[in-house]
Design a protein around this motif. Structure first.
Motif, short mmCIF file in Angstrom:
data_model
loop_
_atom_site.label_atom_id
_atom_site.label_comp_id
_atom_site.label_asym_id
_atom_site.label_seq_id
_atom_site.Cartn_x
_atom_site.Cartn_y
_atom_site.Cartn_z
N ASP A 1 -13.81 44.97 19.52
CA ASP A 1 -14.01 46.40 19.27
C ASP A 1 -15.02 47.01 20.24
O ASP A 1 -14.84 48.13 20.71
CB ASP A 1 -14.47 46.63 17.83
CG ASP A 1 -13.36 46.38 16.81
OD1 ASP A 1 -12.18 46.61 17.14
OD2 ASP A 1 -13.67 45.95 15.69
N VAL A 2 -16.10 46.27 20.54
CA VAL A 2 -17.09 46.76 21.50
C VAL A 2 -16.44 46.93 22.87
O VAL A 2 -16.61 47.96 23.55
CB VAL A 2 -18.31 45.81 21.60
CG1 VAL A 2 -19.23 46.23 22.76
CG2 VAL A 2 -19.08 45.76 20.29
N ALA A 3 -15.65 45.91 23.28
CA ALA A 3 -15.00 45.96 24.61
C ALA A 3 -14.13 47.20 24.73
O ALA A 3 -14.18 47.93 25.73
CB ALA A 3 -14.17 44.69 24.83
N GLN A 4 -13.35 47.46 23.68
CA GLN A 4 -12.46 48.61 23.72
C GLN A 4 -13.25 49.92 23.77
O GLN A 4 -12.89 50.86 24.47
CB GLN A 4 -11.56 48.58 22.49
CG GLN A 4 -10.53 49.67 22.50
CD GLN A 4 -9.48 49.44 21.42
OE1 GLN A 4 -8.82 48.40 21.40
NE2 GLN A 4 -9.37 50.39 20.51
N VAL B 1 -25.73 44.84 20.95
CA VAL B 1 -24.81 44.21 20.00
C VAL B 1 -25.60 43.41 18.97
O VAL B 1 -26.74 43.00 19.22
CB VAL B 1 -23.79 43.29 20.70
CG1 VAL B 1 -22.86 44.11 21.60
CG2 VAL B 1 -24.46 42.18 21.50
N SER B 2 -24.99 43.17 17.82
CA SER B 2 -25.62 42.34 16.79
C SER B 2 -25.75 40.91 17.31
O SER B 2 -25.03 40.51 18.22
CB SER B 2 -24.80 42.40 15.50
OG SER B 2 -24.93 43.67 14.90
N VAL C 1 -26.63 52.55 23.10
CA VAL C 1 -26.16 52.71 21.72
C VAL C 1 -26.16 51.36 21.03
O VAL C 1 -25.84 50.34 21.64
CB VAL C 1 -24.75 53.35 21.68
CG1 VAL C 1 -23.74 52.54 22.50
CG2 VAL C 1 -24.24 53.50 20.25
N HIS C 2 -26.56 51.34 19.77
CA HIS C 2 -26.47 50.12 18.97
C HIS C 2 -25.17 50.18 18.17
O HIS C 2 -25.07 50.96 17.21
CB HIS C 2 -27.68 50.05 18.02
CG HIS C 2 -27.71 48.81 17.18
ND1 HIS C 2 -28.55 48.66 16.09
CD2 HIS C 2 -27.01 47.65 17.25
CE1 HIS C 2 -28.35 47.47 15.54
NE2 HIS C 2 -27.42 46.85 16.22
N LEU C 3 -24.20 49.39 18.58
CA LEU C 3 -22.94 49.31 17.82
C LEU C 3 -23.14 48.23 16.77
O LEU C 3 -22.71 47.08 16.90
CB LEU C 3 -21.76 49.02 18.74
CG LEU C 3 -21.42 50.10 19.78
CD1 LEU C 3 -20.20 49.68 20.61
CD2 LEU C 3 -21.15 51.45 19.11
N ASN D 1 -10.18 45.57 14.14
CA ASN D 1 -9.35 46.78 14.30
C ASN D 1 -10.12 48.02 13.87
O ASN D 1 -9.62 48.85 13.12
CB ASN D 1 -8.07 46.68 13.49
CG ASN D 1 -7.29 45.46 13.89
OD1 ASN D 1 -7.18 45.15 15.06
ND2 ASN D 1 -6.77 44.75 12.90
N LEU D 2 -11.33 48.09 14.35
CA LEU D 2 -12.19 49.19 13.96
C LEU D 2 -11.63 50.53 14.42
O LEU D 2 -11.23 50.69 15.57
CB LEU D 2 -13.56 48.94 14.59
CG LEU D 2 -14.72 49.83 14.17
CD1 LEU D 2 -16.02 49.10 14.46
CD2 LEU D 2 -14.72 51.16 14.87
#
Ligand code: LM2
Ligand code: CA
Length: 455
Positions: free
Chosen positions: A23-26, A42-43, A14-16, A333-334
């Motif tokens: 946020d990615v880690a969570q 990731v970007s 998935v491209h976040l 805090n996404l």
């Protein structure tokens, strides 16, 4: 924890897009690991120009791990936490160019006159610009001139290759497992081969090569050094779902002139073409709602390529990269589905499609294809799974043959099997004693069942 842990090898990433490292880690811990996503793209994590538009990330200033996504400590923490959750990190890597003109980077570096913290003027090609007509017939200009004014690295130079390799090896030492080589078409395949020889180990590398079949530089040139994006897949799938007939898709893939499945990274849309940038086309995006669900279900169920799920933020149709644009962040805090974040990877048809792909990977072939010659299709993955898509305004009612064991299954697109396999939180599908299914798929709906979601 979510029930129904993926039973088989992960098959989808998935491209976040523009997610910050915390946020990615969570998300790795709370959703991606439990649901069986293999990896996150990731970007770009390195220092980029200041400004709050998404595309500032594509203008590198240095290879310090300081970006809108977070700092080095946060990046390392993300890689470790995702790894513990069983999810790899793939880094979007800018090997072709540095920032245009002059200015400041987000870590405080300054640049100008082709002078950057790690490069000086002799590390760049000449300052010519790539013109639209060059793409079709001028290999030299595509690879040696400037893409939208971005300072073009002399990727044949030893120093440039060593500097890029040091950046990539640093990321690998942190635990990064894969790399998207941005704008790979603009770097000669031979230069990429030399660069790869300086990279430790053999990470997953996929080359971003936009090639609809009319390019001076062909996607096939990059097959010997990694996977390659198959842009034809995105545009042809979009065209078929919008204007064609799903019945055409029975031989989607090599049969349509695409590259070999084992080399192809495929996607319904990506961060560029969803907003009319790089490679554009009539693609389907989150804005298309249920149509997007159905296109992703097809991609995830059909045995071709390595799928990438797009996870976007709502840009409110603003495709203007040059002018004022929608700011991408709500300062961390996404929260999925709140504010602008669309979180397509969590949509039940898409997450369920990933579950289907993971649990049918052992049967890499289409079996029992059925269609109504229009927009109702059904096919199997041998004894591992079966699916159906109805992209019509009338119900799909047909009896189809499968190779699955008789019994009751959970439609993984709409629900999950309980931990004790005694109940399904969504629709239940029956495979009859003779292996047939009496399909009853509502208009604009789909079903997918697999052997590990049997009641
Ligand atoms: C890519 N793949 O090959 C990325 O996927 C794509 O998102 C990047 O373009 C591109 N290549 C370069 O890495 C994006 C965006 C452009 C933007 C660039 C650089 O699509 O519009 O260009 O990033 O930030 C912007 C301005 C453009 C300007 C350029 C240089 O839109 O008008 O050109 O910066 O200042 C004068
Ligand atoms: Ca170049």
């Amino acid at each position: 924890l979510l029930p129904n842990l993926a039973a088989a090898a992960p098959t989808t990433f998935v491209h976040l897009f523009e997610w910050s490292w915390p946020d990615v880690a969570q998300e790795c811990e709370q959703f991606l690991g439990p649901k069986g996503y293999a990896a996150v793209q990731v970007s770009p994590p390195n220092e980029h120009i200041t400004g709050n538009q998404w595309w500032t990330r594509y203008q590198p200033v240095s290879y310090q791990l300081q970006s809108r996504g977070g700092n080095r400590t946060q990046f390392v923490d993300m890689v470790n936490r995702c790894k513990s959750a069983g999810v790899d990190i793939y880094v979007d890597t800018l090997i072709n160019h540095m920032a245009a003109g002059s200015g400041n980077g987000v870590a405080g570096s300054t640049f100008g006159n082709k002078q950057y913290p790690i490069y000086s003027p002799q590390d760049f090609h000449e300052s010519c610009s790539i013109n639209p007509e060059d793409y079709g017939n001028n290999r030299y200009r595509v690879q040696n001139c400037e893409l939208v004014g971005l300072a073009d690295l002399n990727t044949s130079s030893n120093y440039v290759q060593n500097t890029l390799a040091a950046y990539i090896n640093d990321l690998q030492a942190i635990g990064v497992k894969g790399f998207r080589f941005d704008a790979a078409k603009h770097v000669a395949a031979g230069d990429i081969q030399s660069l790869m020889a300086k990279i430790n180990g053999s990470p997953l590398v996929f080359h971003e090569v936009i090639d609809q079949g009319t390019e001076a530089v062909d996607a096939s040139e990059y097959l010997s050094t990694g996977l390659v994006t198959e842009f034809k897949y995105s545009t042809q799938l979009g065209n078929t779902f919008r204007n064609g007939s799903l019945a055409w898709l029975s031989n989607f893939g090599e049969g349509w002139g695409f590259m070999p499945s084992s080399s192809a990274v495929v996607f319904v849309d990506n961060h560029d073409n969803q907003r009319g940038h790089g490679g554009a086309g009539n693609v389907i995006t989150f804005e298309d709602g249920r149509l997007y669900d159905l296109a992703n279900v097809f991609m995830l169920a059909y045995p071709y390529g390595y799928p990438k799920v797009m996870s976007s933020y709502d840009f409110h149709g603003d495709t203007d990269a040059g002018g004022p644009s929608v700011p991408v962040h709500n300062s961390g805090n996404l929260e999925c589905f709140a504010s602008n974040w669309k979180c397509e990877h969590r949509w039940s048809y898409i997450a369920g499609g990933v579950d289907f792909r993971n649990n049918t990977a052992d049967n890499w072939a289409v079996t029992n294809w059925w269609d109504n010659t229009n927009n109702q299709i059904s096919f199997g993955r041998g004894s591992s799974g079966h699916m159906a898509i109805n992209k019509e305004d009338a119900a799909l009612n047909a009896t189809v043959q499968t190779d699955m064991a008789p019994g009751q299954y959970c439609n993984v697109l709409k629900g999950e099997l309980s931990g004790d396999a005694k109940s399904c939180s969504g629709e239940v599908i029956t495979v009859n004693s003779n292996g047939t299914i009496d399909l009853n798929v509502a208009p604009w709906d789909a079903m997918a069942i697999h052997k590990n979601a049997k009641l």
